[in-house]
Design a protein around this motif. Structure first.
Motif, PDB file in Angstrom:
ATOM      1  N   VAL A 123      72.417  -0.585  13.113  1.00  0.00           N
ATOM      2  CA  VAL A 123      70.966  -0.766  13.139  1.00  0.00           C
ATOM      3  C   VAL A 123      70.401  -0.198  11.842  1.00  0.00           C
ATOM      4  N   LEU A 124      69.832  -1.072  11.011  1.00  0.00           N
ATOM      5  CA  LEU A 124      69.243  -0.663   9.734  1.00  0.00           C
ATOM      6  C   LEU A 124      67.763  -1.023   9.763  1.00  0.00           C
ATOM      7  N   GLN A 125      66.939  -0.075  10.172  1.00  0.00           N
ATOM      8  CA  GLN A 125      65.510  -0.323  10.321  1.00  0.00           C
ATOM      9  C   GLN A 125      64.759   0.106   9.066  1.00  0.00           C
ATOM     10  N   TYR A 126      65.054  -0.591   7.990  1.00  0.00           N
ATOM     11  CA  TYR A 126      64.279  -0.482   6.757  1.00  0.00           C
ATOM     12  C   TYR A 126      64.360  -1.841   6.077  1.00  0.00           C
ATOM     13  N   THR A 127      63.285  -2.248   5.414  1.00  0.00           N
ATOM     14  CA  THR A 127      63.278  -3.577   4.811  1.00  0.00           C
ATOM     15  C   THR A 127      64.129  -3.601   3.553  1.00  0.00           C
ATOM     16  N   TYR A 128      64.799  -4.735   3.366  1.00  0.00           N
ATOM     17  CA  TYR A 128      65.673  -4.871   2.211  1.00  0.00           C
ATOM     18  C   TYR A 128      65.811  -6.343   1.845  1.00  0.00           C
ATOM     19  N   ASP A 129      65.980  -6.605   0.558  1.00  0.00           N
ATOM     20  CA  ASP A 129      66.180  -7.957   0.058  1.00  0.00           C
ATOM     21  C   ASP A 129      67.677  -8.273   0.096  1.00  0.00           C
ATOM     22  N   TYR A 130      68.128  -8.871   1.185  1.00  0.00           N
ATOM     23  CA  TYR A 130      69.558  -9.114   1.386  1.00  0.00           C
ATOM     24  C   TYR A 130      70.121 -10.187   0.462  1.00  0.00           C
ATOM     25  N   LYS A 139      86.290   6.835  12.681  1.00  0.00           N
ATOM     26  CA  LYS A 139      86.099   6.760  14.131  1.00  0.00           C
ATOM     27  C   LYS A 139      84.680   6.326  14.497  1.00  0.00           C
ATOM     28  N   LEU A 140      83.894   5.938  13.506  1.00  0.00           N
ATOM     29  CA  LEU A 140      82.486   5.607  13.723  1.00  0.00           C
ATOM     30  C   LEU A 140      82.336   4.418  14.670  1.00  0.00           C
ATOM     31  N   VAL A 141      81.478   4.581  15.685  1.00  0.00           N
ATOM     32  CA  VAL A 141      81.222   3.539  16.682  1.00  0.00           C
ATOM     33  C   VAL A 141      79.822   2.949  16.522  1.00  0.00           C
ATOM     34  N   SER A 142      78.840   3.812  16.273  1.00  0.00           N
ATOM     35  CA  SER A 142      77.449   3.368  16.212  1.00  0.00           C
ATOM     36  C   SER A 142      76.733   4.065  15.062  1.00  0.00           C
ATOM     37  N   PHE A 143      75.945   3.280  14.307  1.00  0.00           N
ATOM     38  CA  PHE A 143      75.215   3.819  13.158  1.00  0.00           C
ATOM     39  C   PHE A 143      73.800   3.268  13.183  1.00  0.00           C
ATOM     40  N   LYS A 144      72.812   4.173  13.097  1.00  0.00           N
ATOM     41  CA  LYS A 144      71.416   3.736  13.118  1.00  0.00           C
ATOM     42  C   LYS A 144      70.582   4.569  12.158  1.00  0.00           C
ATOM     43  N   ILE A 145      69.788   3.880  11.339  1.00  0.00           N
ATOM     44  CA  ILE A 145      68.772   4.530  10.515  1.00  0.00           C
ATOM     45  C   ILE A 145      67.436   3.869  10.819  1.00  0.00           C
ATOM     46  N   SER A 146      66.449   4.677  11.190  1.00  0.00           N
ATOM     47  CA  SER A 146      65.107   4.181  11.447  1.00  0.00           C
ATOM     48  C   SER A 146      64.160   4.834  10.453  1.00  0.00           C
ATOM     49  N   ASN A 147      63.687   4.040   9.500  1.00  0.00           N
ATOM     50  CA  ASN A 147      62.821   4.582   8.447  1.00  0.00           C
ATOM     51  C   ASN A 147      61.635   3.649   8.226  1.00  0.00           C
ATOM     52  N   PRO A 148      60.586   3.781   9.041  1.00  0.00           N
ATOM     53  CA  PRO A 148      59.434   2.875   8.942  1.00  0.00           C
ATOM     54  C   PRO A 148      58.747   2.906   7.582  1.00  0.00           C
ATOM     55  N   ASP A 149      58.753   4.072   6.922  1.00  0.00           N
ATOM     56  CA  ASP A 149      58.106   4.182   5.615  1.00  0.00           C
ATOM     57  C   ASP A 149      59.122   3.851   4.529  1.00  0.00           C
ATOM     58  N   ASP A 150      59.185   2.579   4.142  1.00  0.00           N
ATOM     59  CA  ASP A 150      60.205   2.128   3.198  1.00  0.00           C
ATOM     60  C   ASP A 150      60.105   2.796   1.834  1.00  0.00           C
ATOM     61  N   GLU A 151      58.924   3.243   1.469  1.00  0.00           N
ATOM     62  CA  GLU A 151      58.738   3.797   0.135  1.00  0.00           C
ATOM     63  C   GLU A 151      59.500   5.098  -0.072  1.00  0.00           C
ATOM     64  N   THR A 152      59.957   5.732   1.003  1.00  0.00           N
ATOM     65  CA  THR A 152      60.689   6.991   0.858  1.00  0.00           C
ATOM     66  C   THR A 152      62.159   6.771   0.526  1.00  0.00           C
ATOM     67  N   MET A 153      62.637   5.535   0.612  1.00  0.00           N
ATOM     68  CA  MET A 153      64.025   5.227   0.261  1.00  0.00           C
ATOM     69  C   MET A 153      64.060   4.363  -0.985  1.00  0.00           C
ATOM     70  N   ASN A 154      64.919   4.725  -1.943  1.00  0.00           N
ATOM     71  CA  ASN A 154      65.007   3.901  -3.141  1.00  0.00           C
ATOM     72  C   ASN A 154      65.919   2.702  -2.889  1.00  0.00           C
ATOM     73  N   GLU A 155      65.792   1.689  -3.720  1.00  0.00           N
ATOM     74  CA  GLU A 155      66.511   0.437  -3.509  1.00  0.00           C
ATOM     75  C   GLU A 155      68.021   0.597  -3.639  1.00  0.00           C
ATOM     76  N   SER A 156      68.469   1.486  -4.497  1.00  0.00           N
ATOM     77  CA  SER A 156      69.912   1.670  -4.662  1.00  0.00           C
ATOM     78  C   SER A 156      70.542   2.260  -3.404  1.00  0.00           C
ATOM     79  N   ASP A 157      69.843   3.210  -2.754  1.00  0.00           N
ATOM     80  CA  ASP A 157      70.343   3.775  -1.498  1.00  0.00           C
ATOM     81  C   ASP A 157      70.353   2.721  -0.396  1.00  0.00           C
ATOM     82  N   LYS A 158      69.299   1.910  -0.335  1.00  0.00           N
ATOM     83  CA  LYS A 158      69.252   0.834   0.659  1.00  0.00           C
ATOM     84  C   LYS A 158      70.435  -0.112   0.483  1.00  0.00           C
ATOM     85  N   CYS A 159      70.663  -0.507  -0.751  1.00  0.00           N
ATOM     86  CA  CYS A 159      71.751  -1.440  -1.052  1.00  0.00           C
ATOM     87  C   CYS A 159      73.104  -0.841  -0.695  1.00  0.00           C
TER      88      CYS A 159
END
Length: 245
Positions: free
Chosen positions: A166-173, A128-148
């Protein structure tokens, strides 16, 4: 002759209106175990969970003790992963409870110690999900596998109601764009791209987005890593709708 109106005299409809202005912790703190009638009403209302940095662990444990019986009523969660005296609140809540009717989710900051495995697994099943947002300015706190895994989960989510990602963390798409496409119901998308020679260009991102005919609003934030001109400069780019028809 004066008449007095007591709390118990209010109609159920008025209680529904009151509870609509309160989030779950406030409701359980003020009304839980008040009487059988109120307890019955609490069993049938939608709940909004808010966890902010001003809360403390005993408040979250109190909230969690009531969510054991009410997690299926939660339709929105807005939370910080770090509170006043503890961290990893996202793991705590999603390890303890199954939010099967979740519609709106927002997470601000992810603590370095947080494990997102169970959270991601549960988000996948929120039909039933309508809206999803993660805001994480400090990218170093998230590992690459979780981002992916989060990108894959949200781009390929099965909820027919999903409209906003909305995915506000940098990632190599460039790692995944050849293998996934955006769910066709999304109308708003916001991404943060790591702009370096080894990473994908914005034009490549747009080539994937053009496959989605319902997207109307796109936001792209480019984290520029050109050390000659700018050092870690965030360059916002506004892009018009790619499909006006």
């Amino acid at each position: 002759m004066d008449t007095q109106t007591y709390l118990e005299d209010l109609s159920n409809e008025i209680f529904f209106e009151i509870f609509d202005y309160l989030h779950a912790l406030d409701i359980f703190t003020a009304f839980a175990s008040l009487n059988k009638r109120i307890s019955s009403i609490l069993q049938s209302i939608p709940l909004h969970v808010i966890v902010s940095i001003i809360h403390c662990r005993n408040q979250i444990d109190f909230l969690s003790s009531h969510l054991i019986f009410h997690a299926h009523q939660v339709i929105s969660i807005r939370m910080s992963d770090t509170i006043r005296d503890d961290t990893s609140m996202i793991s705590l809540l999603f390890n303890r409870h199954n939010f099967i009717n979740l519609q709106f989710f927002m997470l601000v900051t992810v603590d370095r110690s947080t494990k997102l495995d169970n959270f991601i697994k549960q988000i996948k099943t929120c039909d039933k999900l309508v809206s999803f947002k993660i805001s994480n300015p400090d990218d170093e706190t998230m590992n690459e596998s979780d981002k992916c895994e989060l990108v894959r989960t949200m781009f390929m989510h099965k909820s027919s109601f999903l409209r906003s990602i909305v995915l506000q963390y940098t990632y190599d798409y460039s790692n995944i764009l050849n293998n996934i496409s955006l769910t066709s119901n999304v109308t708003l998308l916001y991404l943060c791209i790591d702009d370096s020679p080894s990473n994908i260009s914005i034009h490549s991102i747009l080539s994937i987005l053009r496959l989605c005919h319902r997207v109307r609003y796109i936001g792209i934030l480019v984290k520029e890593n050109d050390l000659v001109d700018n050092n870690n400069t965030l360059v916002p780019i506004t892009i018009p709708s790619i499909n006006e028809n």
